[in-house]
Design a protein around this motif. Structure first.
Motif, PDB file in Angstrom:
ATOM      1  N   LYS A   1      19.963  -6.761 -24.361  1.00 50.00           N
ATOM      2  CA  LYS A   1      21.084  -7.690 -24.436  1.00 50.00           C
ATOM      3  C   LYS A   1      22.384  -6.906 -24.565  1.00 50.00           C
ATOM      4  O   LYS A   1      22.402  -5.696 -24.817  1.00 50.00           O
TER       5      LYS A   1
ATOM      6  N   GLU B   1      24.491  -7.377 -26.895  1.00 52.60           N
ATOM      7  CA  GLU B   1      24.892  -7.291 -28.293  1.00 52.60           C
ATOM      8  C   GLU B   1      24.719  -5.852 -28.786  1.00 52.60           C
ATOM      9  O   GLU B   1      23.646  -5.259 -28.648  1.00 52.60           O
TER      10      GLU B   1
ATOM     11  N   LYS C   1      16.022 -15.427 -33.114  1.00 48.39           N
ATOM     12  CA  LYS C   1      16.624 -14.156 -33.521  1.00 48.39           C
ATOM     13  C   LYS C   1      15.714 -13.386 -34.492  1.00 48.39           C
ATOM     14  O   LYS C   1      16.176 -12.767 -35.449  1.00 48.39           O
TER      15      LYS C   1
ATOM     16  N   TYR D   1      27.210  -4.120 -39.244  1.00 50.49           N
ATOM     17  CA  TYR D   1      26.793  -5.463 -38.820  1.00 50.49           C
ATOM     18  C   TYR D   1      26.104  -6.139 -39.999  1.00 50.49           C
ATOM     19  O   TYR D   1      25.333  -5.502 -40.736  1.00 50.49           O
TER      20      TYR D   1
END
Length: 519
Positions: free
Chosen positions: A148, A150, A190, A297
């Motif tokens: 992805k 991200e 997720k 994060y």
């Protein structure tokens, strides 16, 4: 002398293989799997199952004590070639797993939502496929849905990929690939699913009866008259042995395999049998360093740019204060070490001076000099300008007295023994030794100055005439007394004699009274 034996090709090849294996083992990433704090039995078993998954490049018998801290593991990690830590912790709300890259991070924190142990997975499978030979080689890593955009997923995928050794597709031996580790990311929930499988290769295009014969356990053929009956009669096989092979798992084997029925350039089917453990992980946090850097994060907390800048500024201030404390501690330690060294040197110098002084005093005493008197005479001559009167400084005929405790000699004079009563050993001067002096110890009536109750037997031998208590005292004639108990039977012989009219007993000896009066 025996001739040296030449090494053959096989010996040289084996030595080269050992050297290559050691180099490969040293270059491969290694892991430490341990826990911090109290985790409980189930989480500890999950830790052991995860450690078994990371074999052979992990510390299988690693034991973490309560007093160990993270710095202890970091200090030994570099010498052992350890590159990653997997740390399990348990709180009141959740179970966490941290993956750390040694020595500078980053640190990724996962929350374990669900998990299943190896024993639970094996009990749920009808035909498990797990054996010790599988764990001699590292597993094959498979990452799914991590591509992805991200950035936190890319970083997590990179850290997970670097935990396992890389594989060269052109040089790898298929016999060494026996296990597979899968990390599957679900974008909807997720969550990351962790699975551990055993790889099994089965030949394709062979009847079930032939597969039955290729197994290590040969089936019972006593019911058949010929072997052809076993191959032609397929109805004898059980329904549970039906296999779901197809184009989705069939491959052409490029190498020779050690398993039965798998031949090079022939088709075989790949099957995955789950070993365990299972885990569902949620990526919670990624931070720089080892649990102490900036948070890159966070799944639950989102900060603005101003808050991030303020947190970074505060972290820099704390780091500077910590460095200043370290410098101050180091300076204090160096100062203490220097003071200790100076004190040691001064003590050694004092010991040397004292030794020189003692040696000089000893030499003066031996030579019979009088340093104090000579110094006084010399001082008087310098100050007055003439010799002093001889009566002012009389000469001494003996050397100055020295204190025994300060003398340099090692000889030690024992103090003179003091006696509370009686005389010293050897008797008084001018009088012979008292033979029975020990009998009168502690009683001054036996002295010569006490004429009361005193008789002499023999030459200068004091003795009392009064009765005493004890075996021969005033209670010795009564029934039940010492005389009655000890000397009840006189005819037995032996023992001590009884008291008689003509004899006195003193100290266990019989003494006859002298007939001469006064003796």
């Amino acid at each position: 002398m025996a001739r040296k034996r030449k090494q053959g090709r096989g010996t040289k090849a084996a030595r080269q293989n050992v050297v290559s294996a050691e180099s490969v083992y040293g270059k491969a990433p290694h892991t430490f799997v341990f826990h911090r704090g109290v985790v409980g039995k189930s989480v500890f078993q999950l830790l052991l199952d995860t450690r078994r998954t990371m074999e052979p490049y992990t510390a299988s018998n690693l034991r973490a004590r309560k007093k160990n801290i993270l710095k202890d593991f970091v200090s030994v990690a570099s010498s052992l070639g350890v590159t990653h830590f997997m740390v399990f912790t348990k709180s009141d709300k959740s179970i966490n797993m941290r993956i750390m890259r040694i020595p500078r991070g980053p640190t990724i924190t996962f929350k374990v939502k669900e998990y299943s142990l190896v024993k639970d997975v094996q009990s749920a499978i009808k035909r498990p496929n797990m054996y010790a030979q599988q764990f001699r080689h590292h597993p094959l890593l498979v990452l799914n849905n991590f591509s992805k955009d991200e950035p936190h997923l890319k970083l997590a995928a990179t850290v997970l990929q670097n935990m396992f050794p890389s594989i060269n597709v052109h040089k790898v031996h298929l016999d060494k690939i026996r296990r597979c580790v899968l990390f599957n990311y679900d974008p909807e929930t997720k969550l990351i699913e962790f699975r551990h499988y055993s790889i099994k290769l089965v030949p394709v295009g062979i009847s079930r009866s032939v597969k039955k014969l290729m197994k290590t356990k040969v089936p019972d053929l006593s019911r058949y008259k010929d072997v052809s009956d076993f191959f032609l009669n397929t109805g004898q096989l059980s329904e549970s042995e039906a296999e779901q092979d197809g184009p989705h798992n069939e491959v052409t084997v490029p190498q020779e395999m050690t398993t039965r029925g798998n031949i090079a350039t022939q088709k075989s089917a790949i099957r995955l049998v789950e070993i365990g453990p299972r885990m569902k992980l949620q990526l919670v946090k990624i931070e720089e360093g080892l649990c102490e850097g900036e948070v890159m994060y966070h799944h639950f907390i989102t900060k603005t740019l101003q808050e991030v800048a303020a947190a970074r500024k505060l972290r820099i201030q704390k780091k500077k204060a910590k460095e200043a404390r370290k410098m101050q501690q180091k300076a204090n330690l160096d100062k203490k070490v220097k003071q200790k060294e100076d004190h040691k040197n001064k003590s050694l110098e004092g010991i040397k001076k004292k030794k020189k002084k003692d040696d000089f005093t000893k030499n003066v005493v031996e030579e019979g000099k009088q340093p104090e008197e000579d110094d006084d005479l010399e001082y008087y001559r310098q100050e007055v300008g003439e010799d002093p009167d001889p009566a002012l400084f009389p000469k001494r005929n003996h050397p100055p007295r020295m204190d025994k405790r300060k003398s340099s000699g090692n000889s030690r004079t024992l103090p003179e023994k003091k006696f509370k009563y009686g005389t010293k050993p050897g008797g008084r001067p001018g009088r012979p030794d008292n033979k029975f002096q020990s009998q009168n110890k502690g009683n001054r009536r036996g002295d010569d100055k006490s004429p009361r109750g005193m008789k002499r037997f023999g030459k200068d031998t004091p003795m009392r005439t009064g009765r005493k208590s004890g075996d021969f005292g005033k209670y010795s004639d009564k029934k039940g007394g010492p005389m009655d108990r000890k000397f009840r039977n006189k005819d037995r012989g032996g023992g001590r004699p009884s008291k008689t009219n003509n004899k006195k007993v003193l100290g266990g000896k019989i003494m006859k009274k002298s007939k001469v009066r006064g003796r």
